[in-house]
Motif scaffolding. Structure first.
Motif, short mmCIF file in Angstrom:
data_model
loop_
_atom_site.label_atom_id
_atom_site.label_comp_id
_atom_site.label_asym_id
_atom_site.label_seq_id
_atom_site.Cartn_x
_atom_site.Cartn_y
_atom_site.Cartn_z
N THR A 223 1.50 -1.74 0.07
CA THR A 223 0.08 0.23 -0.02
C THR A 223 0.65 1.22 0.35
OG1 THR A 223 -1.45 -1.23 1.34
CG2 THR A 223 -2.06 1.20 0.83
N VAL A 224 1.89 1.44 0.55
CA VAL A 224 2.94 2.15 0.53
C VAL A 224 3.59 2.33 -0.30
CG1 VAL A 224 4.94 3.04 1.40
CG2 VAL A 224 3.60 2.03 3.28
N LEU A 225 3.91 1.80 -1.58
CA LEU A 225 4.74 1.38 -2.29
C LEU A 225 3.28 2.26 -3.86
CD1 LEU A 225 7.06 -1.39 -2.36
CD2 LEU A 225 7.57 1.31 -2.14
N ALA A 226 1.95 1.52 -3.98
CA ALA A 226 1.33 2.47 -4.35
C ALA A 226 0.73 3.32 -3.96
CB ALA A 226 0.19 1.02 -4.08
N LEU A 227 1.22 3.87 -2.78
CA LEU A 227 0.59 5.21 -2.90
C LEU A 227 1.73 6.59 -3.32
CD1 LEU A 227 -1.15 5.10 0.81
CD2 LEU A 227 -2.17 5.77 -1.10
N VAL A 228 2.66 6.29 -2.67
CA VAL A 228 3.98 6.83 -3.62
C VAL A 228 4.09 6.73 -4.85
CG1 VAL A 228 6.72 6.88 -4.01
CG2 VAL A 228 5.58 6.45 -1.85
N THR A 229 3.81 5.17 -6.12
CA THR A 229 3.39 5.39 -7.45
C THR A 229 2.47 6.52 -7.59
OG1 THR A 229 4.20 2.91 -7.05
CG2 THR A 229 2.64 3.78 -9.39
N ALA A 230 1.09 6.53 -6.91
CA ALA A 230 0.28 8.08 -7.05
C ALA A 230 0.26 9.35 -7.51
CB ALA A 230 -1.02 7.32 -6.53
N GLY A 231 1.54 9.30 -6.64
CA GLY A 231 2.09 10.67 -6.88
C GLY A 231 1.55 11.29 -4.98
N ILE A 232 1.55 10.57 -4.02
CA ILE A 232 0.87 11.12 -2.71
C ILE A 232 1.90 12.08 -2.37
CG2 ILE A 232 -0.41 10.98 -1.01
CD1 ILE A 232 -1.83 10.74 -3.21
N GLY A 233 3.33 11.25 -2.47
CA GLY A 233 4.31 11.65 -1.10
C GLY A 233 5.63 10.72 -1.51
N ALA A 234 6.50 10.89 -0.82
CA ALA A 234 7.62 10.17 -0.95
C ALA A 234 7.71 8.58 0.39
CB ALA A 234 8.81 10.69 -0.22
N ALA A 235 8.59 7.95 0.96
CA ALA A 235 8.19 6.85 1.65
C ALA A 235 9.93 6.72 1.71
CB ALA A 235 7.19 5.26 1.64
N LEU A 236 9.71 6.78 3.54
CA LEU A 236 11.57 5.61 3.27
C LEU A 236 11.41 4.02 3.52
CD1 LEU A 236 12.46 7.60 5.48
CD2 LEU A 236 14.11 7.67 4.11
N VAL A 237 11.62 3.13 2.62
CA VAL A 237 11.40 1.35 2.17
C VAL A 237 12.83 0.90 2.74
CG1 VAL A 237 8.96 1.86 1.23
CG2 VAL A 237 11.15 1.39 -0.06
N SER A 238 12.35 -0.12 2.93
CA SER A 238 13.28 -1.22 2.59
C SER A 238 14.63 -1.46 0.76
CB SER A 238 13.43 -2.27 3.39
OG SER A 238 14.41 -3.32 2.72
N ALA A 239 15.30 -1.39 0.89
CA ALA A 239 16.16 -1.16 -0.58
C ALA A 239 15.41 -2.28 -1.46
CB ALA A 239 17.32 -1.60 -0.30
N ARG A 240 15.59 -4.09 -0.03
CA ARG A 240 15.17 -5.28 -0.98
C ARG A 240 13.65 -5.25 -1.07
NH1 ARG A 240 19.02 -9.41 -0.30
NH2 ARG A 240 20.82 -8.58 1.08
N ALA A 241 12.69 -4.43 -0.44
CA ALA A 241 11.37 -4.60 -0.28
C ALA A 241 11.05 -3.70 -1.67
CB ALA A 241 10.41 -4.05 0.87
N GLY A 242 11.87 -2.22 -1.67
CA GLY A 242 11.08 -1.62 -3.00
C GLY A 242 11.14 -2.08 -3.93
N THR A 243 12.08 -2.55 -4.69
CA THR A 243 12.11 -3.57 -5.48
C THR A 243 10.98 -4.55 -6.03
OG1 THR A 243 13.06 -5.62 -5.04
CG2 THR A 243 14.60 -4.13 -5.26
N ILE A 244 10.10 -4.54 -5.06
CA ILE A 244 8.87 -5.54 -5.95
C ILE A 244 7.51 -4.97 -6.24
CG2 ILE A 244 9.26 -6.69 -3.32
CD1 ILE A 244 6.65 -5.74 -2.23
N ARG A 245 8.05 -3.08 -6.73
CA ARG A 245 6.89 -2.32 -7.44
C ARG A 245 7.68 -1.63 -8.76
NH1 ARG A 245 1.46 -1.20 -7.08
NH2 ARG A 245 0.51 0.43 -7.91
#
Length: 292
Positions: A223-245
């Motif tokens: 959900t966090v990554l989907a919101l970032v993709t939609a342009g809502i804002g930024a997010a601090l994420v795990s480098a490994r988890a960030g690659t899934i989207r």
């Protein structure tokens, strides 16, 4: 104390009425009522009070409910462990993983199933703290966790992970991570489901003196990554988890407080052949040459 009586008490307390609790336990409502009455007779007091809005624990019930719940959970853990041991410890594995291992854990399971197709693997998304607790209680055979861990836990180190700033693809990365955090604000994971990762994020922000706007909180990384993709804002994420989207840009966070190690953990002093095979699968997937 009969476990069915404790289960009846916990079920009614959790569901808030006898009808729903009876359906969950697959018993009739009169039978459930008799079980509660039998338990109240054993403890010498009223545990539940019925009203127009269902059933609620009394003061005595509220005091005893945590003990009843703990007893039921311990019995379930005992039963699960007993089933594993009587099956020879070779036909099933219970494995946990977390945010930092959301990519490597499924790959390890896939490789292990290729090598041992007859073994059933249950993979649960759990925080590192919960995984370590369940490992010690015998409810998990292995867990993908963040380091460090206590000395009673054996580990196979799998590599590094760290924070990255996820931003929408159209955002200019040139201002840098800290400036973008200030300008864009953050989408944050909820602490209840991700306590360890949120603590790491908080530590980094404190280390660099940032108090960003929290735009929204979400319970899972997808959900966090989907919101970032939609342009809502930024997010601090795990480098490994960030690659899934796809559909977003990941910027490395170059600060020591934003880095950590990950590992596969277990507590068995003499791992079963099945667990050893799983550990070997994890080693091969990670490209790690460590020895057991």
């Amino acid at each position: 104390m009969e476990d069915r009586l404790l289960r009846a008490f916990v079920a009614v307390a959790d569901h808030g009425n006898y009808g729903a609790a009876a359906r969950a336990l697959a018993v009739t409502q009169p039978a459930l009522t008799k079980q509660i009455q039998a338990l109240e007779s054993r403890v010498g007091g009223t545990l539940l009070r019925r009203g127009r809005h269902g059933a609620v624990p009394t003061a005595l019930g509220r005091a005893l409910l945590p003990d009843a719940r703990d007893a039921v959970e311990r019995l379930d853990a005992f039963t699960l462990r007993a089933h594993r041991l009587t099956a020879g410890g070779t036909e099933r594995l219970a494995v946990g993983f977390g945010l930092s291992t959301i990519e490597i854990a499924p790959r390890t399971v896939a490789e292990f199933r290729r090598r041992r197709p007859g073994v059933r693997v249950a993979l649960d998304d759990l925080s590192s703290a919960v995984q370590l607790d369940r490992l010690r209680r015998g409810e998990l055979d292995a867990g993908f966790v963040r380091l460090p861990v206590d000395q009673d836990v054996s580990v196979l180190e799998l590599g590094d992970d760290g924070l990255m700033l996820a931003i929408p693809e159209g955002v200019d990365p040139c201002p840098g991570v800290e400036t973008l955090i200030r300008e864009l604000g953050l989408i944050y994971l909820t602490r209840s489901g991700n306590p360890g990762f949120v603590a790491l994020t908080d530590n980094y922000l404190e280390a660099v003196g940032l108090r960003p706007r929290i735009l929204q909180r979400a319970g899972d990384i997808q959900t966090v990554l989907a919101l970032v993709t939609a342009g809502i804002g930024a997010a601090l994420v795990s480098a490994r988890a960030g690659t899934i989207r796809p559909g977003l840009r990941l910027l490395p966070v170059g600060h020591p407080a934003a880095r950590w190690r990950i590992a596969l953990a277990w507590v068995q002093r003499d791992p079963s052949p099945t667990l050893v095979a799983f550990i070997e699968s994890a080693r091969d997937i990670a490209g790690n040459n460590l020895q057991l």
